[in-house]
Design a protein around this motif. Structure first.
Motif, short mmCIF file in Angstrom:
data_model
loop_
_atom_site.label_atom_id
_atom_site.label_comp_id
_atom_site.label_asym_id
_atom_site.label_seq_id
_atom_site.Cartn_x
_atom_site.Cartn_y
_atom_site.Cartn_z
N SER A 53 0.79 -1.14 0.12
CA SER A 53 -0.02 -0.09 -0.01
C SER A 53 0.53 1.62 -0.07
O SER A 53 0.30 2.30 0.75
CB SER A 53 -0.63 0.12 0.63
OG SER A 53 -0.06 -0.11 2.32
N THR A 54 2.25 1.15 -0.09
CA THR A 54 3.12 2.24 -0.87
C THR A 54 2.25 3.15 -1.96
O THR A 54 2.31 3.07 -2.13
CB THR A 54 4.12 1.68 -0.72
OG1 THR A 54 4.86 0.86 -0.03
CG2 THR A 54 5.77 3.20 -1.07
N GLN A 55 2.24 4.64 -0.91
CA GLN A 55 1.80 5.68 -1.97
C GLN A 55 2.37 6.68 -2.07
O GLN A 55 2.61 6.91 -0.56
CB GLN A 55 0.77 5.48 -2.24
CG GLN A 55 -0.11 5.43 -0.97
CD GLN A 55 -2.39 5.95 -1.36
OE1 GLN A 55 -2.19 5.23 -2.53
NE2 GLN A 55 -2.87 5.95 -0.85
N GLY A 56 2.51 7.91 -1.86
CA GLY A 56 2.69 9.73 -2.40
C GLY A 56 2.53 9.85 -3.14
O GLY A 56 1.71 9.79 -4.80
N GLN A 57 2.70 11.59 -3.51
CA GLN A 57 3.58 11.61 -4.35
C GLN A 57 4.64 12.84 -4.81
O GLN A 57 5.87 13.31 -4.02
CB GLN A 57 1.97 13.52 -4.22
CG GLN A 57 2.48 14.11 -3.06
CD GLN A 57 0.63 15.01 -2.07
OE1 GLN A 57 0.53 15.51 -3.22
NE2 GLN A 57 0.40 14.64 -1.83
N GLU A 58 4.67 13.16 -6.16
CA GLU A 58 6.21 14.38 -6.80
C GLU A 58 5.34 15.53 -6.75
O GLU A 58 4.10 15.00 -8.14
CB GLU A 58 6.95 13.44 -6.74
CG GLU A 58 7.19 11.82 -6.37
CD GLU A 58 7.60 11.17 -7.30
OE1 GLU A 58 8.64 11.01 -7.14
OE2 GLU A 58 7.09 10.75 -8.12
N SER A 59 5.88 16.49 -7.08
CA SER A 59 5.54 17.68 -8.15
C SER A 59 6.72 18.44 -8.59
O SER A 59 7.62 18.11 -8.01
CB SER A 59 4.54 18.32 -6.91
OG SER A 59 5.14 19.14 -6.20
N GLN A 60 6.31 19.25 -10.11
CA GLN A 60 7.18 19.51 -10.79
C GLN A 60 7.29 21.27 -10.79
O GLN A 60 5.42 20.87 -11.17
CB GLN A 60 7.78 19.65 -11.66
CG GLN A 60 9.46 18.78 -11.72
CD GLN A 60 9.16 17.57 -11.33
OE1 GLN A 60 7.89 16.78 -11.30
NE2 GLN A 60 9.74 16.88 -9.47
N THR A 61 7.23 22.52 -10.51
CA THR A 61 6.53 23.58 -10.51
C THR A 61 7.39 23.93 -11.67
O THR A 61 8.40 24.42 -11.06
CB THR A 61 5.65 24.01 -9.92
OG1 THR A 61 7.06 24.58 -8.96
CG2 THR A 61 4.51 23.40 -9.26
N GLY A 62 6.83 24.86 -12.99
CA GLY A 62 7.68 26.27 -13.60
C GLY A 62 8.45 25.29 -13.98
O GLY A 62 9.63 26.33 -14.13
N VAL A 63 8.92 24.74 -15.04
CA VAL A 63 9.69 23.68 -15.44
C VAL A 63 9.66 23.66 -16.60
O VAL A 63 8.53 24.04 -17.47
CB VAL A 63 9.77 22.34 -15.31
CG1 VAL A 63 10.60 22.25 -13.76
CG2 VAL A 63 8.92 21.24 -14.83
N GLY A 64 10.68 23.19 -17.58
CA GLY A 64 10.03 23.32 -19.15
C GLY A 64 9.90 21.40 -19.93
O GLY A 64 9.56 21.27 -21.19
N TYR A 65 9.03 20.64 -18.90
CA TYR A 65 9.06 19.17 -19.04
C TYR A 65 7.81 19.21 -17.76
O TYR A 65 7.55 19.42 -17.41
CB TYR A 65 10.13 18.13 -19.33
CG TYR A 65 10.71 18.32 -17.94
CD1 TYR A 65 10.57 17.60 -17.02
CD2 TYR A 65 11.56 19.03 -17.93
CE1 TYR A 65 11.19 17.36 -15.75
CE2 TYR A 65 12.36 19.34 -16.55
CZ TYR A 65 11.99 18.23 -15.86
OH TYR A 65 12.44 18.51 -14.71
#
Length: 151
Positions: A53-65
């Motif tokens: 049940s491992t889960q999580g989140q990651e994010s990028q903001t203002g990048v070119g991809y």
């Protein structure tokens, strides 16, 4: 081919095996047929481990991809799969486009799936007319990717 005759697009990733290990799939978007690329894309990935049940989140903001998955492997006969749905990419009445992606593959030696949301800041009310799929490092050892347009 990205044209104004379609309002939405789907990229089908039937199988991609990266040439290098621990690399990530990226999407780049252009308003000028690939001469330059949009520099402000926000994306959020929710990851889910397939064996517990491992889960999580990651994010990028203002990048070119748009970052679609994390550290995918290149083990023999193991690739990754999924799709990317894109909305508003050819609209000339809004300064942004959006998308959703679902990718399934191996991170290290364990299977994961990633749910992705994309906010593509076009910077002007222009149509996106070029999309590049590429790994964060290295080439593709094998790939089967197709693009579908919807009116």
């Amino acid at each position: 081919l990205i044209t104004s005759s379609h309002k939405s697009y789907r990229i089908i990733i039937n199988n991609v095996i990266p040439y290098e290990n621990s690399t990530a799939p990226y999407l780049y978007f252009s308003l000028d047929n690939g001469s330059s690329f949009i520099s402000s894309i926000n994306s959020r990935r929710m990851f889910h481990k397939m064996v517990d049940s491992t889960q999580g989140q990651e994010s990028q903001t203002g990048v070119g991809y748009a970052h679609l998955g994390t550290d995918l492997g290149n083990d023999a006969n193991e690739g990754f799969y999924g799709h990317v749905d894109l909305f508003g990419v050819t609209l000339t009445t809004t300064n942004w486009a959006g998308g959703y992606a679902n990718i399934i593959g191996r991170h290290d030696t364990t299977s994961y799936w990633w749910d992705n949301a994309l906010q593509i800041e076009k910077g002007s009310a222009s149509a996106i007319n070029f999309i590049r799929f590429k790994m964060s490092s290295g080439d593709l050892a094998e790939h089967d990717i197709s693009l579908w347009g919807f009116k």
